[in-house]
Design a protein around this motif. Structure first.
Motif, PDB file in Angstrom:
ATOM      1  N   THR A  47       0.824  -1.217   0.000  1.00 50.74           N
ATOM      2  CA  THR A  47       0.000   0.000   0.000  1.00 50.74           C
ATOM      3  C   THR A  47       0.859   1.269   0.000  1.00 50.74           C
ATOM      4  N   PHE A  48       2.140   1.127  -0.313  1.00 53.57           N
ATOM      5  CA  PHE A  48       3.045   2.278  -0.280  1.00 53.57           C
ATOM      6  C   PHE A  48       2.528   3.459  -1.113  1.00 53.57           C
ATOM      7  N   PRO A  49       2.102   3.262  -2.360  1.00 58.37           N
ATOM      8  CA  PRO A  49       1.620   4.418  -3.137  1.00 58.37           C
ATOM      9  C   PRO A  49       0.459   5.144  -2.457  1.00 58.37           C
ATOM     10  N   GLU A  50      -0.505   4.380  -1.947  1.00 60.18           N
ATOM     11  CA  GLU A  50      -1.648   4.992  -1.276  1.00 60.18           C
ATOM     12  C   GLU A  50      -1.214   5.710   0.007  1.00 60.18           C
ATOM     13  N   ASP A  51      -0.260   5.108   0.718  1.00 59.18           N
ATOM     14  CA  ASP A  51       0.223   5.736   1.955  1.00 59.18           C
ATOM     15  C   ASP A  51       0.955   7.046   1.665  1.00 59.18           C
ATOM     16  N   VAL A  52       1.729   7.069   0.573  1.00 63.35           N
ATOM     17  CA  VAL A  52       2.406   8.316   0.187  1.00 63.35           C
ATOM     18  C   VAL A  52       1.379   9.405  -0.092  1.00 63.35           C
ATOM     19  N   MET A  53       0.340   9.067  -0.814  1.00 65.13           N
ATOM     20  CA  MET A  53      -0.686  10.068  -1.153  1.00 65.13           C
ATOM     21  C   MET A  53      -1.453  10.516   0.084  1.00 65.13           C
ATOM     22  N   GLU A  54      -1.697   9.585   0.999  1.00 62.47           N
ATOM     23  CA  GLU A  54      -2.367   9.965   2.251  1.00 62.47           C
ATOM     24  C   GLU A  54      -1.493  10.930   3.043  1.00 62.47           C
ATOM     25  N   LEU A  55      -0.205  10.622   3.129  1.00 65.25           N
ATOM     26  CA  LEU A  55       0.739  11.474   3.850  1.00 65.25           C
ATOM     27  C   LEU A  55       0.830  12.854   3.197  1.00 65.25           C
ATOM     28  N   GLN A  56       0.947  12.889   1.884  1.00 69.84           N
ATOM     29  CA  GLN A  56       1.037  14.155   1.174  1.00 69.84           C
ATOM     30  C   GLN A  56      -0.210  15.001   1.424  1.00 69.84           C
ATOM     31  N   ALA A  57      -1.362  14.359   1.429  1.00 75.02           N
ATOM     32  CA  ALA A  57      -2.615  15.088   1.638  1.00 75.02           C
ATOM     33  C   ALA A  57      -2.667  15.726   3.028  1.00 75.02           C
ATOM     34  N   TYR A  58      -2.190  15.012   4.052  1.00 76.38           N
ATOM     35  CA  TYR A  58      -2.139  15.611   5.389  1.00 76.38           C
ATOM     36  C   TYR A  58      -1.301  16.885   5.372  1.00 76.38           C
ATOM     37  N   LEU A  59      -0.122  16.817   4.723  1.00 74.35           N
ATOM     38  CA  LEU A  59       0.804  17.944   4.722  1.00 74.35           C
ATOM     39  C   LEU A  59       0.274  19.109   3.893  1.00 74.35           C
ATOM     40  N   GLN A  60      -0.561  18.821   2.917  1.00 70.06           N
ATOM     41  CA  GLN A  60      -1.146  19.868   2.081  1.00 70.06           C
ATOM     42  C   GLN A  60      -2.426  20.451   2.685  1.00 70.06           C
ATOM     43  N   GLY A  61      -2.900  19.878   3.779  1.00 71.00           N
ATOM     44  CA  GLY A  61      -4.165  20.319   4.349  1.00 71.00           C
ATOM     45  C   GLY A  61      -5.358  19.849   3.553  1.00 71.00           C
ATOM     46  N   LYS A  62      -5.206  18.704   2.880  1.00 70.61           N
ATOM     47  CA  LYS A  62      -6.281  18.145   2.048  1.00 70.61           C
ATOM     48  C   LYS A  62      -6.513  16.683   2.431  1.00 70.61           C
ATOM     49  N   SER A  63      -6.723  16.443   3.696  1.00 70.05           N
ATOM     50  CA  SER A  63      -6.818  15.081   4.214  1.00 70.05           C
ATOM     51  C   SER A  63      -7.787  14.218   3.410  1.00 70.05           C
ATOM     52  N   ARG A  64      -7.357  12.989   3.149  1.00 65.67           N
ATOM     53  CA  ARG A  64      -8.191  12.024   2.440  1.00 65.67           C
ATOM     54  C   ARG A  64      -9.116  11.265   3.389  1.00 65.67           C
ATOM     55  N   ILE A  65      -8.963  11.496   4.696  1.00 65.35           N
ATOM     56  CA  ILE A  65      -9.803  10.833   5.691  1.00 65.35           C
ATOM     57  C   ILE A  65     -10.643  11.902   6.379  1.00 65.35           C
ATOM     58  N   PRO A  66     -11.925  11.920   6.162  1.00 65.32           N
ATOM     59  CA  PRO A  66     -12.781  12.987   6.697  1.00 65.32           C
ATOM     60  C   PRO A  66     -12.616  13.159   8.205  1.00 65.32           C
ATOM     61  N   GLY A  67     -12.397  14.403   8.610  1.00 56.96           N
ATOM     62  CA  GLY A  67     -12.308  14.721  10.025  1.00 56.96           C
ATOM     63  C   GLY A  67     -10.968  14.455  10.667  1.00 56.96           C
ATOM     64  N   VAL A  68      -9.991  13.965   9.898  1.00 55.87           N
ATOM     65  CA  VAL A  68      -8.671  13.653  10.447  1.00 55.87           C
ATOM     66  C   VAL A  68      -7.626  14.556   9.802  1.00 55.87           C
ATOM     67  N   ASN A  69      -6.891  15.296  10.629  1.00 60.93           N
ATOM     68  CA  ASN A  69      -5.832  16.176  10.140  1.00 60.93           C
ATOM     69  C   ASN A  69      -4.581  16.012  10.983  1.00 60.93           C
ATOM     70  N   ALA A  70      -3.463  16.455  10.440  1.00 60.11           N
ATOM     71  CA  ALA A  70      -2.186  16.403  11.159  1.00 60.11           C
ATOM     72  C   ALA A  70      -1.960  17.739  11.842  1.00 60.11           C
ATOM     73  N   TYR A  71      -1.842  17.706  13.165  1.00 60.21           N
ATOM     74  CA  TYR A  71      -1.550  18.911  13.943  1.00 60.21           C
ATOM     75  C   TYR A  71      -0.327  18.641  14.819  1.00 60.21           C
ATOM     76  N   PRO A  72       0.798  19.334  14.579  1.00 62.29           N
ATOM     77  CA  PRO A  72       1.154  20.178  13.441  1.00 62.29           C
ATOM     78  C   PRO A  72       1.328  19.331  12.175  1.00 62.29           C
ATOM     79  N   GLY A  73       1.324  19.992  11.056  1.00 63.95           N
ATOM     80  CA  GLY A  73       1.518  19.307   9.787  1.00 63.95           C
ATOM     81  C   GLY A  73       0.624  19.839   8.706  1.00 63.95           C
ATOM     82  N   MET A  74      -0.646  20.054   9.040  1.00 61.24           N
ATOM     83  CA  MET A  74      -1.619  20.484   8.047  1.00 61.24           C
ATOM     84  C   MET A  74      -1.185  21.805   7.405  1.00 61.24           C
ATOM     85  N   GLY A  75      -1.041  21.768   6.076  1.00 62.83           N
ATOM     86  CA  GLY A  75      -0.685  22.973   5.354  1.00 62.83           C
ATOM     87  C   GLY A  75       0.781  23.338   5.356  1.00 62.83           C
TER      88      GLY A  75
END
Length: 326
Positions: free
Chosen positions: A130-158
């Motif tokens: 699942t490495f490709p999907e995990d990379v995209m999930e990680l990137q989304a957290y850092l961009q502030g565009k979480s792929r999991i509704p209601g879950v964000n990275a604090y700190p990290g988002m954006g």
């Protein structure tokens, strides 16, 4: 014009040095790299290796960042299947918040260790799938565009910590190309697919928000010393230390036993690991670095200074910078 040079540092302790000495040396090496014009320093996640001090990679980056001012620091890499993407987003988001504009995140899918240690890490054998999907999930957290509704990275988002894909096969090259991310090939220890992987990456690259055109980083081993004989002695000592990879962890051996093992067929892959290396005086090393750059067409080289002792790696860092970057 020479391509930028960066450094991969494993915080290596010589056979007669403590880990505390190795970690102090890691700080000194980053300070030397900053002083002499290297682009970045990366640290690799390895586990259950007695001579390597970079296992807690994000902690080490934080420590080095606190003792440097401008040089970029990152992972080369974090082995993402060992971790939840959210946790890595939080760790590197914290680092970026503390040290703005200096943090980057290289990602790999290998375990960075042996099978028993994989189990101790609680890593599932299928985690790499699942490495490709995990990379995209990680990137989304850092961009502030979480792929999991209601879950964000604090700190990290954006924080938009830049991502790099690391690899030694065509898989990583293809993934980096499809995601429009920089690609770093581990030719400093796994040279086999180097040229094929670079060609695939450049051929299939799709631009992204992070990167408009392909960016290839290639690994290269260097031992630069003031005289050729000293450089070759360092190389011999480094190869002797790698004999530990052929033995059970903690097994003691003499230099004579190491030399016997290095001459045996089972050590062939240890010699292959050093395929892309330059060992010698500054002028010789400079010329070989330049030749490797021309051969690969790399946009950047990441140098593994392989002197077995901290002081030798510091001198190698300085000599290469003087000879190559002026």
């Amino acid at each position: 014009m020479p391509v930028p040079l960066s450094i991969l540092d494993l915080a290596t302790a010589a056979r007669d040095q403590t880990m505390a000495q190795a970690l102090d040396g890691t700080v000194a090496l980053a300070q030397k790299a900053e002083e002499t014009g290297y682009e970045r320093v990366w640290y690799a996640e390895h586990h259950n290796m007695a001579s390597i001090g970079s296992s807690a990679t994000s902690v080490l980056i934080a420590h080095v960042a606190a003792h440097t001012s401008t040089i970029r620091l990152g992972s080369g890499g974090i082995m993402l299947p060992n971790h939840a993407p959210l946790v890595i987003a939080e760790q590197f988001g914290t680092l970026e918040t503390l040290h703005p504009g200096r943090i980057e995140l290289g990602l790999g899918r290998a375990p960075g260790t042996d099978q028993n240690t994989m189990r101790a890490l609680r890593r599932n054998g299928a985690a790499a799938d699942t490495f490709p999907e995990d990379v995209m999930e990680l990137q989304a957290y850092l961009q502030g565009k979480s792929r999991i509704p209601g879950v964000n990275a604090y700190p990290g988002m954006g924080t938009d910590v830049p991502l790099y894909i690391l690899g030694s096969s065509l898989f990583g090259a293809g993934l980096a190309a499809s995601l429009g991310l920089p690609y770093a090939f581990a030719s400093h220890f796994s040279p086999g697919a180097l040229h094929e992987a670079i060609a695939l990456y450049r051929r299939e690259f799709s631009p992204s928000e992070q990167l408009e055109k392909p960016h290839v980083i290639a690994g290269f081993n260097v031992i630069a010393a003031d005289d050729q004989a000293d450089a070759e002695r360092q190389q011999q000592e480094m190869m002797r230390s790698r004999v530990a990879l052929l033995l059970r962890p903690g097994t003691a051996y003499t230099d004579e036993q190491a030399d016997e093992l290095l001459a045996a067929p089972q050590a062939q892959h240890l010699h292959q690991m050093a395929t892309y290396s330059a060992v010698g005086t500054p002028d010789l090393v400079r010329d070989q670095v330049a030749a490797f750059t021309e051969q690969t067409g790399a946009d950047e080289l990441i140098i593994a200074h392989q002197g077995p002792r901290v002081e030798q790696r510091l001198r190698s860092t300085e000599l290469l910078a003087e000879a190559y970057m002026g």
